[in-house]
Design a protein around this motif. Structure first.
Motif, short mmCIF file in Angstrom:
data_model
loop_
_atom_site.label_atom_id
_atom_site.label_comp_id
_atom_site.label_asym_id
_atom_site.label_seq_id
_atom_site.Cartn_x
_atom_site.Cartn_y
_atom_site.Cartn_z
N SER A 397 -22.80 28.21 -6.64
CA SER A 397 -22.60 27.88 -5.22
C SER A 397 -21.20 27.32 -5.01
CB SER A 397 -23.63 26.85 -4.77
OG SER A 397 -24.93 27.38 -4.88
N VAL A 398 -20.59 27.73 -3.90
CA VAL A 398 -19.24 27.27 -3.56
C VAL A 398 -19.31 26.46 -2.27
CG1 VAL A 398 -16.87 27.98 -3.03
CG2 VAL A 398 -18.23 29.30 -4.67
N TYR A 399 -18.72 25.26 -2.28
CA TYR A 399 -18.77 24.37 -1.12
C TYR A 399 -17.35 23.96 -0.70
CZ TYR A 399 -23.65 23.76 -2.54
OH TYR A 399 -24.97 23.97 -2.90
N ILE A 400 -17.13 23.93 0.62
CA ILE A 400 -15.88 23.37 1.15
C ILE A 400 -16.14 21.91 1.49
CG2 ILE A 400 -14.09 23.54 2.93
CD1 ILE A 400 -14.22 25.98 1.13
N VAL A 401 -15.33 21.01 0.94
CA VAL A 401 -15.55 19.57 1.06
C VAL A 401 -14.43 18.93 1.88
CG1 VAL A 401 -15.73 17.41 -0.23
CG2 VAL A 401 -16.78 19.48 -1.13
N ASN A 402 -14.81 18.04 2.80
CA ASN A 402 -13.83 17.29 3.58
C ASN A 402 -13.06 16.35 2.66
OD1 ASN A 402 -12.42 15.56 5.32
ND2 ASN A 402 -14.03 15.61 6.86
N GLU A 403 -11.75 16.54 2.56
CA GLU A 403 -10.97 15.74 1.61
C GLU A 403 -10.19 14.60 2.29
OE1 GLU A 403 -6.76 18.00 1.14
OE2 GLU A 403 -8.42 18.98 0.11
N ALA A 404 -10.55 14.27 3.53
CA ALA A 404 -9.86 13.18 4.24
C ALA A 404 -9.91 11.90 3.41
CB ALA A 404 -10.49 12.95 5.60
N GLY A 405 -8.75 11.31 3.19
CA GLY A 405 -8.67 10.07 2.44
C GLY A 405 -8.56 10.24 0.94
N ALA A 406 -8.67 11.47 0.45
CA ALA A 406 -8.60 11.69 -1.01
C ALA A 406 -7.24 11.28 -1.55
CB ALA A 406 -8.88 13.15 -1.33
N SER A 407 -6.17 11.53 -0.78
CA SER A 407 -4.83 11.15 -1.24
C SER A 407 -4.68 9.63 -1.27
CB SER A 407 -3.77 11.75 -0.31
OG SER A 407 -3.95 11.31 1.02
N VAL A 408 -5.38 8.93 -0.34
CA VAL A 408 -5.35 7.47 -0.35
C VAL A 408 -6.03 6.95 -1.61
CG1 VAL A 408 -6.15 5.39 0.85
CG2 VAL A 408 -5.33 7.35 2.17
N TYR A 409 -7.20 7.53 -1.93
CA TYR A 409 -7.90 7.13 -3.16
C TYR A 409 -7.04 7.40 -4.39
CZ TYR A 409 -10.69 7.80 -7.34
OH TYR A 409 -11.14 7.77 -8.64
N SER A 410 -6.46 8.61 -4.47
CA SER A 410 -5.74 9.01 -5.70
C SER A 410 -4.54 8.11 -5.99
CB SER A 410 -5.30 10.47 -5.60
OG SER A 410 -4.43 10.66 -4.50
N ALA A 411 -3.98 7.47 -4.95
CA ALA A 411 -2.83 6.58 -5.16
C ALA A 411 -3.25 5.11 -5.26
CB ALA A 411 -1.84 6.75 -4.01
N SER A 412 -4.56 4.84 -5.19
CA SER A 412 -5.03 3.45 -5.16
C SER A 412 -5.17 2.85 -6.55
CB SER A 412 -6.40 3.39 -4.46
OG SER A 412 -7.39 4.02 -5.27
N LYS A 413 -5.28 1.53 -6.58
CA LYS A 413 -5.49 0.82 -7.85
C LYS A 413 -6.83 1.22 -8.47
CE LYS A 413 -5.56 -3.79 -9.96
NZ LYS A 413 -6.76 -3.51 -10.76
N ILE A 414 -7.85 1.44 -7.61
CA ILE A 414 -9.16 1.85 -8.11
C ILE A 414 -9.04 3.13 -8.91
CG2 ILE A 414 -11.45 2.67 -7.42
CD1 ILE A 414 -11.22 0.86 -4.96
N ALA A 415 -8.30 4.10 -8.37
CA ALA A 415 -8.13 5.39 -9.06
C ALA A 415 -7.31 5.22 -10.33
CB ALA A 415 -7.46 6.39 -8.12
N ARG A 416 -6.28 4.38 -10.27
CA ARG A 416 -5.45 4.16 -11.47
C ARG A 416 -6.26 3.50 -12.56
NH1 ARG A 416 -1.80 2.41 -7.53
NH2 ARG A 416 -2.03 0.22 -8.15
N ASP A 417 -7.14 2.57 -12.18
CA ASP A 417 -7.99 1.91 -13.18
C ASP A 417 -9.00 2.89 -13.78
OD1 ASP A 417 -6.68 -0.44 -12.74
OD2 ASP A 417 -8.22 -1.31 -11.43
N GLU A 418 -9.52 3.81 -12.94
CA GLU A 418 -10.49 4.80 -13.43
C GLU A 418 -9.83 5.83 -14.33
OE1 GLU A 418 -14.19 6.08 -11.08
OE2 GLU A 418 -12.63 5.94 -9.55
N PHE A 419 -8.61 6.25 -13.96
CA PHE A 419 -7.93 7.32 -14.69
C PHE A 419 -6.48 6.92 -14.99
CE2 PHE A 419 -11.14 9.35 -11.96
CZ PHE A 419 -11.91 9.98 -12.92
N PRO A 420 -6.31 5.94 -15.89
CA PRO A 420 -4.96 5.43 -16.15
C PRO A 420 -4.02 6.46 -16.79
CG PRO A 420 -6.53 4.54 -17.74
CD PRO A 420 -7.33 5.25 -16.69
#
Length: 707
Positions: A397-420
């Motif tokens: 199955s292929v799904y189109i996902v709303n990515e609003a805010g994904a760039s904010v997450y990817s640059a956040s401290k939370i994301a850096r801590d998860e994927f240093p």
């Protein structure tokens, strides 16, 4: 005034319900906990009603704090009479309170103050008495010191009268009602900005006049922004003659016509003091109302987005699509952990289509992928078409996902801590994949304001917005329940009674001790005491626990009654759970006690029928029109499938599979008058829309639900 009396004036709820809710909130019980596990205490109030009571408590506390400050100030001036103290004590609004305080408020030196210093207050009283026909003769004895002539004496006395009029409680009450009913907001273009390109987006507000109380909140916020950016000037206008007449009626004796000096003082008081004061007050109140409206819309949208359908624990290949920089691809396991990442270039300018096809097929097989998640940003449709060319050996199955805010997450401290050890492109793709698996669990990592499902969110009062959005997130998290052994720190922090500090401790505890195997074990987590346990336990789930109730919404305080029911029905606890035939025949009345009522018992039985069931709807796979790839493909009259991706007061925006979302204006939602967009559509709802207008140059599409 007492707190209970104040709240009962504002909300139409039973006294007992309000009293008990106040007590629970004073004990730091959270709204989700009270609504779910204290129904007998509140009379089955829902979260909205409990939140309303909580808001009124805050308003009361702010009011009482202001009363104390005002009383202290007036007392220090030796001007606090018993009558004034009583009036202030009975006040139920900050506006009324400020009117009482106005005559005693410390302010910079006024024209009236200067006149008083020159001894002109007795002359002002003579004029106000309206029983002296020759005011000029009376004014002669006040010509001394800085007062050089009769005209200066009368002018000074009029300044004092104008201040009296401005501070007159009845005058202010009457004019406030006039402004509330009749005030028009007038917007005029700042001439020097006429040719400014940035001003053109506010063109419709360059020459606008509208009754203020009828103005929709989104229009007011747009006007407010236009003024703050310096493109327009705003004024509040009412009929001046009417205002003057209302003041005259209050300050002049019945049947007496005011002298010309009083008329002049009224005109001065209105123009210089009252009108500016009420202009500011009306703008402030309109802004508060517009803020509340915008926050309500944002909160409703956020709730719908957080409660979006999850795919669940599947192996997902996620793609953050792009052209020149390529498509970032990640593979995730059932828990959303990163297994692999790389970049493919199926689109121009590289156009390495065959290589990309082989790579995707290889990754799907190598990592046992069950679904593909594609972000809905740039190159989304092209990537979807590319994926559908891949010949998989099983259904994917292929799904189109709303990515609003994904760039904010990817640059956040939370994301850096998860994927240093990974860059922001990998983190962004991981977020796109996890949003398919569990939207709520991923979106709680992002500041709600960055998700982009509101209107004018940067214009509204930010602390009020944050408080409301945090309440919405907490409500959604607790409604669904949280797996204590897999949840992120951010998700755990929103659980009732937990917060960031205890969430950190839970993560540390399970990393050191292994999986938590029972709810009782939670009490071993540092700083998670009895109070936090009471608030949180019912919302935390323990999968494969020895006690099956630990994986349900049944609170531990009710385990004993469930065990008694099982014993009475002569079945084991595990056999009772899910046994609809037995559960339907239970006489709940025999289990009612002083602490356990029918509301809670019904909730327990409902939960036992389907323990731990996710309240969110099952996900469906949606397909856009394959012939539409860009705005140039859109033609008037086309009927297209789409998904609602934002809701405002003036309509909703619909994703039709291209970069630009189309707008369905509120007037195009139904064949009847609609006041609330949410009464017709919901965020994420699939629609078939008609195209009524396309402006390729401005990149705007107008849609309709009306045939």
């Amino acid at each position: 005034m007492k707190l209970l009396d104040f709240i009962l004036l504002q909300v139409k709820l039973p006294v007992r319900s309000v009293t008990n809710t106040i007590e629970l909130l004073s004990q730091d019980a959270t709204i989700p906990f009270i609504a779910r596990y204290r129904k007998e205490h509140t009379g089955n109030l829902d979260e909205v009603q409990i939140e309303s009571i909580a808001n009124q408590i805050k308003l009361f506390q702010d009011l009482e704090k202001r009363k104390k400050a005002i009383l202290k100030s007036i007392e220090q001036q030796n001007a606090l009479s018993d009558e004034l103290k009583l009036k202030i004590g009975k006040s139920v609004s900050l506006i009324e309170l400020e009117d009482y305080y106005l005559p005693y408020k410390k302010k910079r030196k006024t024209k009236a103050d200067a006149a008083r210093e020159n001894g002109l207050e007795p002359l002002a009283k003579i004029i106000m008495a309206q029983n002296q026909s020759d005011i000029k003769r009376s004014a002669e004895r006040f010509v001394k010191g800085d007062i050089k002539n009769i005209n200066e004496a009368i002018e000074g006395a009029k300044y004092i009268i104008a201040e009296w009029i401005n501070e007159h409680k009845l005058v202010r009450d009457k004019l406030r009602k006039l402004f509330q009913r009749q005030a028009k907001i007038v917007s005029k273009l700042v001439k020097k900005e006429r040719e400014n390109e940035n001003a053109q987006k506010y063109k419709q507000y360059f020459d606008l006049e509208e009754t203020l109380y009828k103005m929709p909140s989104h229009r007011f916020l747009a006007l407010h922004r236009a003024e703050s950016e310096g493109f327009v000037k705003l004024k509040i206008e009412v009929e001046t003659t009417t205002a003057h007449q209302q003041i005259e009626h209050i300050i002049c004796r019945a049947g007496n016509s005011p002298s010309r000096y009083i008329v002049e003082a009224i005109e001065d008081a209105y123009k210089r003091l009252l009108k500016p004061s009420f202009t500011n007050e009306m703008i402030t109140e309109a802004k508060k109302k517009a803020d509340a409206d915008a926050i309500r819309v944002f909160a409703s949208n956020l709730e719908q987005l957080l409660m979006a359908s999850p795919l669940g624990g599947k192996r997902i290949l996620a793609i953050d699509p792009g052209f020149r920089s390529g498509c970032k691809v990640v593979c995730l396991d059932e828990r959303g952990m990163l297994l692999h990442n790389e970049t493919i270039f199926p689109h121009p300018p590289q156009k390495e289509m065959n290589m990309a096809l082989k790579k995707i097929k290889s990754l799907v097989n190598a990592y046992n992928i069950e679904a593909i998640s594609i972000g809905n940003g740039t190159a989304s449709r092209e990537t979807e078409f590319f994926i559908k060319k891949v010949s998989f050996d099983r259904d994917i199955s292929v799904y189109i996902v709303n990515e609003a805010g994904a760039s904010v997450y990817s640059a956040s401290k939370i994301a850096r801590d998860e994927f240093p050890n990974y860059d922001i492109t990998v983190r962004g793709a991981v977020s796109i994949g996890r949003r398919l698996s569990d939207p709520l669990a991923e979106l709680v990592k992002i500041d709600p304001k960055s998700i982009g499902v509101g209107q004018y969110q940067h214009e509204v009062e930010q602390s009020a917005l944050k408080e409301k959005l945090d309440t919405v997130v907490m409500s959604c998290v607790n409604r669904i329940g949280v797996n204590v052994n897999t949840a992120s720190k951010e998700l755990l922090a929103y659980v009732s009674g937990i917060g960031p500090s205890i969430a950190d401790n839970i993560i540390t505890y399970r990393n050191e001790e292994g999986n938590i195997v029972s709810r009782k074990q939670l009490l071993k987590v540092p700083r998670l005491g009895e109070k936090a346990y009471e608030q949180a336990a019912g919302f935390l789930r323990i999968k494969n626990a020895k006690n099956p109730l630990d994986d349900s919404a049944v609170h531990p305080e009710s385990y004993q009654v469930v065990e008694k029911i099982a014993k009475d029905k002569k079945v084991k606890l595990k056999e009772l759970i899910g046994n609809k035939e037995v559960l339907e025949k239970i006489d709940l009345s025999i289990y009612i006690t002083d602490d356990l009522g029918l509301h809670t018992l019904k909730d327990i039985v409902k939960e036992l029928e389907k323990p731990g069931v996710d309240p969110r709807k099952a996900i469906s796979n949606f397909q856009f029109d394959p012939t539409v790839k860009t705005i140039e493909d859109i033609k008037i009259g086309m009927k297209l499938p789409g998904i609602v991706n934002n809701i405002t007061n003036f309509g909703c925006f619909v994703d039709i599979g291209i970069k630009e979302s189309g707008l369905i204006h509120i007037s195009k939602l139904a064949n009847e008058f609609i006041s609330d967009v949410n009464s017709v559509v919901k965020l994420g709802q699939v629609l078939e829309v008609s195209v009524v207008d396309v402006n390729v140059e401005r990149r705007r599409i107008q849609l309709s639900l009306i045939d």
